[in-house]
Structures are given as structure tokens and as C-alpha cells.
Design an enzyme around this catalytic site. Structure first.
Site, short mmCIF file in Angstrom:
data_model
loop_
_atom_site.label_atom_id
_atom_site.label_comp_id
_atom_site.label_asym_id
_atom_site.label_seq_id
_atom_site.Cartn_x
_atom_site.Cartn_y
_atom_site.Cartn_z
N ARG A 61 -70.20 -12.44 12.65
CA ARG A 61 -69.03 -13.21 13.11
C ARG A 61 -67.89 -12.29 13.53
O ARG A 61 -67.13 -12.60 14.45
CB ARG A 61 -68.57 -14.16 12.01
CG ARG A 61 -69.47 -15.37 11.85
CD ARG A 61 -69.04 -16.26 10.70
NE ARG A 61 -69.38 -15.69 9.42
CZ ARG A 61 -68.62 -15.74 8.34
NH1 ARG A 61 -67.44 -16.33 8.39
NH2 ARG A 61 -69.03 -15.21 7.21
N HIS B 272 -71.81 -17.22 0.09
CA HIS B 272 -71.62 -16.66 1.42
C HIS B 272 -71.87 -17.76 2.44
O HIS B 272 -72.90 -18.45 2.37
CB HIS B 272 -72.58 -15.50 1.66
CG HIS B 272 -72.21 -14.63 2.82
ND1 HIS B 272 -72.30 -15.06 4.13
CD2 HIS B 272 -71.71 -13.37 2.87
CE1 HIS B 272 -71.88 -14.10 4.93
NE2 HIS B 272 -71.52 -13.06 4.19
#
Length: 536
Positions: free
Chosen positions: A340, A320
Site C-alpha cells: 500500500r 494486520h
């Protein structure tokens, strides 16, 4: 409380100085050629030193991480141990090994299919990666979307290596999975009129990410665990499976468990077996930190492999891109992609946004590694380097209170250590997150070993060699339900011969012939974080 170093504070000023300029500027995506070059040069999956070619077992000749190879070709905990298979401690129609989301979904559907079910877990019910999933679950249930579009997004994200039948099952059952979870009581985020709130994830062309704030996995696991309990399905905690039992015809017929409290071996006879043992993050491939729960040590892969099931894409690991790089107390923990998706940008030490924040996870991870290493634009953090995730942009873009409303779990996690996401960016670096590869199954969730089914992160092939955000929570529900339904139906008609552990002896013979003399016991069961002390 965490104290930023002077270097961090100086770099943070550069991030603040460029924020206004970056606020409404959309960064271009990498081209296909740029992505390919970036991955080959900087993604850990392409490391020449991180992998071993297997010399034994059904996937002999395949490349797997070094740490996994040691366990796949390791010594069975039952090698040389006398196990009385005539003394049955538990008997059931369907044995579910694993107590996370996939195991719970499988147990519920097997029960609803009329089967007797026993769930056995290494730790406790719900102590699994499902509980730690944050950002959301994908499903194409909006008017501007479709399972076909979802399929194309996931196939592209998986580098066109997804097994088509498995991916088709995943996306076609997506809307049904959301409906099923909603009926059970999962509290998805909704607008005032009841419409599901959906957002983008990396690599998605539509907003199809359904979430429960930023604690989606915990909410799903809460509901599934309650349903297992409400249905009266028996659960045996702290009793990991250490070997599958087959019958004399080669069919899966149960498992040998290790009672972690008494250190006794327990024999379970079952008509069908479902492996839902989760991932491998706690093996810490190539020394990376991990976002995984304590028990994620690839047990299911080891058990199935020794019993004769092939693996697929075991060399494909998901790092990740945004793991916590500072402070030390939460090092490696997941910073959900949702941060994000709602507006935070990845920014280097000079305050420059160097990539579109919604690139796929493998590309984003490789880009961060390149920025920190080859380009030297990282910020020193703990024993390594990191980059900024500019979280104050979220409230600037969407209004004050957005962070508190949309990612309250992240906000609280950092506040414990004196960092306020609304005012300060956070330092991130890739963390070992997901096992893209795993055990090969068909669309009925069954392996090449008759009566052995697999669901969840232990499965390989659904996501190709890179998974999109939100498809893991979806696959544990979709294939967990399929595995439970099919295993229950099979249990009504299956007949078994005498119970056998002959495959354990056969694998030991193969190890010897291949010149493998390691005494490493497998499955690993629990990670080791001690120095000079023995653990299980």
C-alpha cells in the site's frame, strides 16, 4: 494453480473499470471521531465475547483474550513433577530464551559485554516472526525527520497509551539500530549514491521506513543468525523453556527446558535470564487466521506471569488489515503494508476505494471488516468474504518494473499460484499479526522480577494499544540490545540463593482457591491442527 470464481472475475472487472479514475485521486483520512466510532463497532479488540477477566495472578482483574486466559491460568507442565534442581545440565551467565531477532540481538550484545551466553529455542534459531517481517524498519535518520517526530507519530498511533520512557528509548535508538545493522551487514535498499531508500507507512508523517525489498525481516535475521554463529555463542535448538527457575529470594535464576527429541527435562542455571519468546498468533484469537510462525503461542507471557510478572495491554491485539484471503494455500499470510505504501489501493467488490490506504493498521482492519460485513461490499472468498488490494496500480503509478523491484517476494509468492500482481488485484482480509500487549518492563528491559529481562514481541507498553508498521523490527533490535547489555552487566555482580520452583506450587494453590480446575497444560508450546489426535 488458483482459479478465480465467476463472482471474483465479475468484481475484478469493476475494479479495472474504476482504476483510471482512482489512479491520482487521494482519499481523505478519517477524522478522530470517525476512527473512534469505527474501532468500537468493528475492531475485534472491542468484542464482548472475545475476552476473559483473569481471576488469578499478578494481573488479576485484567481483560485478556479467551485463548490466552486459558493458558495464563492453565496447569503448569511441572505441577506434580519432581525436578532435581541440584542436577544442573547447563550453567551460564546469561540465558536467552528465544531465537528470533530480539533473542539474537540480546545474545550478541551480552556476549560483547563479556558474559557467557546460552540461547535456547523452541524450534531452530531464526524460526520466528522476525523472519516473516516484510515491509521495513522505522528510524528517524533523515534530515527532514527527528526522533521527536517519530515519537509523536508512534504515540498517536498507539492511542496515547504508550509508556513514554519505553517509546523514548525506541525512537532515540532508531538511527543507532540502523547503523548497527548496517555495520553487521544488512543490505538495506539504497539509491545509486548510497542514500538509504525510505518510504511511508500507515500513520507516519515522514518517510522513515528502511527496507530490504520486501524481505526485510529475513535479511535482518540472516545477518543476526550469522553473527551469533560467528561469535561462537552456543544455541540449543528444540528445547523450549517450560518454567522459569527463581531463587529463594525471588530472583530469576534459570529455566527448566523440555528436550523435544528425548522428552527429557533439562535444568539451566543462569545469573540473568532474557525472555525473547515472541508473539501469540498461533492461538488464533477469535478464530482469525494468522501471519505468525508455527511456534508463536505466547510462551513467554505464560512463564513470566506464573513467576509473578505483570502484563500490560494484553487485550490489545494487532490484526494486520491485509492478510491473504485467497488462494487457500497461503490463507492468512501477510501482504506487507509496503504494497500500500507504494501505491496499491483497498477497493470493495464494486470497484470503490473506501478508505485512505495508509490509515493506521487498527483503523484499516476495522474499515475492511465494516465494508465486508455491515455494508455487504465484500467478495466471497473461500469460507468468508474479502476485499481487493489493487496491486496493478503500483506499476501504473511508478512505471513498469516497480513491483518486481520493490516487492519481489510478494510477486513470487502469488506467481506460484497463477496470480500476477502486475495484472490482477489480490483478495485480502485482516489476519492476526501482532501482540501489542505483553510483559511490563522498564527502560532497561527488566521486569518486576529481579534479573528477568524481556525483549521483542513478548513486551507490552512500547506501542500502546496499536503498533505502527516498522516499529516491531525496530523494537527487537533496540530492546534486544538493551536487554543483552543490561543482563550481561548484572550477571557480573548478581548473587543467588538456592534454586526454587516454589512459585509453581504457589500458583497451583491460587488456581485451586479461585476454582480453576482446568487440566489444560501451559505453556502450549505448539499449536494443534489435528482432529482426534493428541499433541504435546
Amino acid at each position: 494453480m488458483s482459479t478465480f470464481t465467476q463472482e471474483m472475475l465479475d468484481s475484478m472487472k469493476l475494479v479495472e473499470a474504476t482504476r483510471a479514475e482512482r489512479l491520482h485521486k487521494e482519499l481523505p483520512r478519517f477524522s478522530a471521531e470517525e476512527k473512534d466510532k469505527l474501532l468500537k463497532e468493528f475492531h475485534p479488540d472491542y468484542s464482548a465475547k472475545g475476552f476473559t477477566v483473569l481471576s488469578t495472578g499478578p494481573s488479576k482483574g485484567s481483560k485478556v483474550p479467551n485463548e490466552l486466559a486459558v493458558l495464563l491460568e492453565g496447569k503448569s507442565r511441572l505441577e506434580g513433577v519432581k525436578v532435581d534442581l541440584g542436577r544442573i545440565d547447563y550453567e551460564t551467565d546469561v540465558l536467552v530464551i528465544g531465537g528470533g531477532g530480539a533473542g539474537a540481538a540480546a545474545a550478541i550484545e551480552a556476549h560483547n559485554g563479556g558474559a557467557g551466553v546460552l540461547v535456547v529455542t523452541k524450534l531452530r534459531m531464526g524460526e520466528a516472526n522476525t523472519m516473516m517481517a516484510e515491509g521495513g524498519i522505522q528510524a528517524a535518520d533523515k534530515a527532514n525527520d527527528s526522533p521527536v517526530t517519530h515519537y509523536l507519530d508512534a504515540m498517536g498511533g498507539g492511542h496515547y497509551k504508550n509508556i513514554p520512557d519505553l517509546l523514548e528509548e525506541l525512537v532515540e535508538n532508531g538511527p543507532l539500530a540502523i547503523e548497527w545493522l548496517s555495520r553487521l551487514g544488512v543490505l538495506f535498499d539504497k539509491e545509486a549514491d548510497g542514500t538509504m531508500v525510505t518510504t511511508h507507512g500507515g500513520g507516519t508523517s515522514r518517510k522513515r521506513m528502511h527496507a530490504c525489498k520486501d524481505v526485510t525481516g529475513a535479511e535482518i535475521m540472516r545477518v543476526l543468525r550469522d553473527e551469533v554463529q560467528n561469535l561462537g555463542i552456543p544455541v540449543l535448538d528444540y528445547a523450549p523453556a517450560i518454567e522459569l527457575i527463581k531463587d529463594t529470594e525471588g530472583k530469576a535464576a534459570g529455566a527448566v527446558l523440555l528436550d523435544l527429541d528425548s522428552n527429557e527435562l533439562l535444568v539451566v542455571r543462569a545469573r540473568t535470564v532474557i525472555l525473547a519468546t515472541g508473539g501469540a498468533g498461533r492461538l488464533h484469537y477469535q478464530g482469525f487466521p494468522t501471519s505468525n510462525h508455527y511456534g508463536a503461542t505466547a510462551d513467554g507471557l505464560v512463564l513470566a506471569y506464573r513467576a509473578g510478572a505483570r502484563l500490560i495491554y494484553a487485550d490489545a491485539i494487532q490484526y494486520h488489515p491485509t492478510g491473504v484471503a485467497f488462494p487457500a494455500q497461503i490463507y492468512g499470510a501477510l501482504v506487507t503494508e509496503k504494497v500500500r505504501s507504494v501505491g496499491a489501493q483497498l477497493v470493495n467488490s464494486k470497484g470503490v476505494a473506501f478508505m485512505n490506504p495508509l490509515e493506521t493498521r487498527d483503523v484499516a482492519a476495522a474499515s475492511i471488516i465494516r465494508e465486508c460485513t455491515a455494508r455487504g461490499n465484500g467478495v466471497k472468498a473461500l469460507d468468508g468474504v474479502a476485499l481487493w488490494l489493487d496491486t496493478p496500480m503500483i506499476d501504473m503509478l511508478h512505471g513498469a518494473g516497480t513491483i518486481e523491484k520493490r516487492i519481489p517476494g510478494m510477486l513470487r509468492m502469488y506467481q506460484k499460484f497463477g496470480i500476477d500482481l502486475r495484472k490482477e488485484p489480490i483478495l485480502v482480509y485482516p489476519t492476526l499479526h501482532y501482540q501489542n500487549g505483553g510483559i511490563l518492563i522498564n527502560k532497561d528491559a527488566e521486569t518486576e522480577i529481579p534479573d528477568l529481562f524481556v525483549a521483542g514481541e513478548a513486551v507490552g507498553g512500547i506501542h500502546g494499544t496499536n503498533r505502527l508498521m516498522g516499529n516491531s523490527l525496530l523494537d527487537i533490535i533496540v530492546f534486544g540490545r538493551i536487554a543483552g547489555e543490561k543482563a550481561a552487566a548484572r550477571a557480573k555482580t548478581v548473587t543467588h540463593g538456592a534454586l526454587s520452583l516454589d512459585h509453581v506450587a504457589a500458583f497451583a494453590t491460587e488456581r485451586e482457591a479461585a476454582g480453576i480446575h482446568t487440566e489444560t497444560l501451559s505453556p502450549k508450546l505448539l499449536p494443534t491442527y489435528t482432529h482426534g489426535r493428541k499433541t504435546r
